[in-house]
Design an enzyme around this catalytic site. Structure first.
Site, PDB file in Angstrom:
ATOM      1  N   TYR A   1     -10.763  -9.537  14.709  1.00 29.69           N
ATOM      2  CA  TYR A   1      -9.531  -9.696  15.414  1.00 29.69           C
ATOM      3  C   TYR A   1      -8.494 -10.540  15.747  1.00 29.69           C
ATOM      4  O   TYR A   1      -9.040 -11.006  16.930  1.00 29.69           O
ATOM      5  CB  TYR A   1      -9.194  -8.441  15.924  1.00 29.69           C
ATOM      6  CG  TYR A   1      -9.832  -6.807  14.395  1.00 29.69           C
ATOM      7  CD1 TYR A   1     -10.344  -7.560  13.467  1.00 29.69           C
ATOM      8  CD2 TYR A   1     -10.036  -6.025  14.690  1.00 29.69           C
ATOM      9  CE1 TYR A   1     -11.605  -6.249  12.302  1.00 29.69           C
ATOM     10  CE2 TYR A   1     -10.537  -4.723  14.373  1.00 29.69           C
ATOM     11  CZ  TYR A   1     -11.078  -4.945  12.955  1.00 29.69           C
ATOM     12  OH  TYR A   1     -11.672  -3.472  12.559  1.00 29.69           O
TER      13      TYR A   1
ATOM     14  N   GLY B   1      -0.623   3.435   5.470  1.00 35.06           N
ATOM     15  CA  GLY B   1       0.842   3.752   5.888  1.00 35.06           C
ATOM     16  C   GLY B   1       1.806   4.746   5.298  1.00 35.06           C
ATOM     17  O   GLY B   1       2.568   5.408   4.724  1.00 35.06           O
ATOM     18  N   LEU B   2       0.959   4.134   3.903  1.00 36.93           N
ATOM     19  CA  LEU B   2       1.330   5.293   2.419  1.00 36.93           C
ATOM     20  C   LEU B   2       1.206   7.117   2.842  1.00 36.93           C
ATOM     21  O   LEU B   2       2.653   7.352   1.994  1.00 36.93           O
ATOM     22  CB  LEU B   2       0.328   5.431   1.160  1.00 36.93           C
ATOM     23  CG  LEU B   2       0.721   5.750   0.135  1.00 36.93           C
ATOM     24  CD1 LEU B   2       2.183   5.028  -0.149  1.00 36.93           C
ATOM     25  CD2 LEU B   2      -0.590   6.142  -0.336  1.00 36.93           C
TER      26      LEU B   2
ATOM     27  N   GLY C   1       4.431   9.308   5.851  1.00 41.05           N
ATOM     28  CA  GLY C   1       6.004   9.235   5.416  1.00 41.05           C
ATOM     29  C   GLY C   1       6.504   8.115   4.870  1.00 41.05           C
ATOM     30  O   GLY C   1       7.793   7.719   5.565  1.00 41.05           O
TER      31      GLY C   1
END
Length: 331
Positions: free
Chosen positions: A53, A220-221, A224
């Site tokens: 990361y 994120g789908l 909202g």
């Protein structure tokens, strides 16, 4: 805060896992430290990261940010169950060297020492294999892990992105040699992507592994996305994988039905998506990767959200799972 045990271990962990993938690439160090402090103050004691990361030339940066947070003291390290992952090559992009990736004993030893230095700690509570290595035998992997346990550098080992048969193979090999084996599995699992219910979750439950879902809102789908689209949001939901997914009419229709259902109950989509996962058998806790304090606060609210049987049934109607095995495999 609600807590549970991590698989077949004595570790008590929060039912929400703080993911740190955004620390460094999208969230600067002071803001990252603020999110870590707020999460710990709220009772979130389970922090997940990975050696890669930071990405690109900044691989390892996220672990460094966590390390400087630990260095501030205040019992931050003692209060944290720390998980990191290894597998990917840590060289700069395009500079792959033999034995600098995957799960060879040499790379495991090299990677854990480098992570400990970046994290500024003397041990890792949960050391995870980021991906399957089909070239290295599990006998070699467990020999290397056992040495790290004996040296006090790690406590337990877990997997990530393993298919069900590899979970079984890993733990059967460990059992033959009298070793603990895997205690957890990180897998993609959410209302949209439920294939883990076919093999991965059953295998994890059979072998006593905790299940730690990543991408609980499917990029994120389920947070909202359509509402944000109408509002002209320029965030992650407006581009990338979410935008591509919404271009599929069938999936867009499902997301629309989901947001309408959630709104009818006066709830927030992202919080319902997390609460649904928390209601699934075998799930230890979903990994959330807040980029801001507001996103963390929203995730925290999901922990105390109890979904009614009616709402759970309606969610299954919109996003049906594959069904129980072996029936799910029938053509």
């Amino acid at each position: 805060m609600k807590y549970t045990q991590l698989g077949r271990t004595g570790l008590k962990v929060s039912r929400l896992v703080l993911g740190t993938m955004n620390f460094g690439p999208q969230t600067d160090e002071p803001t990252s430290h603020g999110i870590l402090d707020a999460a710990l103050d709220a009772g979130v004691n389970f922090v997940d990261t990975a050696n890669v990361y930071g990405w690109g030339e900044n691989k390892g940066r996220t672990e460094e940010i966590i390390g400087t947070w630990f260095a501030q003291g205040g019992e931050r390290r003692d209060r944290t169950v720390l998980a990191t992952k290894m597998y990917g090559n840590m060289g700069a992009d395009g500079q792959a060297w033999p034995n600098h990736d995957k799960l060879s004993a040499l790379n495991i030893r090299r990677a854990v020492d480098a992570s400990l230095k970046r994290l500024q700690t003397d041990h890792i509570d949960l050391y995870q294999f980021h991906h399957v290595d089909r070239d290295t035998p599990f006998e070699e992997i467990w020999q290397a892990i056992e040495a790290l346990v004996q040296q006090g550098k790690i406590l337990y080992a877990g997997s990530s992105n393993f298919p069900g048969y590899k979970i079984a193979q890993a733990n059967e090999t460990a059992a033959r040699h009298g070793r603990v084996g895997l205690v957890s599995e990180q897998c993609i699992y959410n209302l949209v992507e439920r294939r883990a219910e076919m093999e991965v979750v059953p295998a994890a439950r059979e072998y006593g592994l905790g299940v730690i879902p990543w991408s609980p809102l499917h990029g994120g789908l389920l947070g909202g996305a359509l509402r944000k689209e109408r509002e002209g949001s320029t965030g992650r939901s407006a581009s990338g994988r979410t935008a591509e997914a919404l271009a599929d009419p069938a999936l867009r229709s499902k997301v629309e039905a989901y947001e309408e259902l959630v709104a009818k109950h006066g709830l927030e989509p992202g919080e319902v998506g997390l609460a649904w996962l928390l209601a699934q058998p075998g799930v230890t806790g979903p990994i959330v990767g807040p980029r801001t304090r507001d996103q963390l606060d929203s995730a925290l609210r999901a922990i105390d959200l109890d979904l009614t049987p009616e709402l759970l049934s309606s969610l299954d109607d919109i996003f049906p799972g594959p069904g129980p095995s072996p029936e799910a495999f029938a053509w």
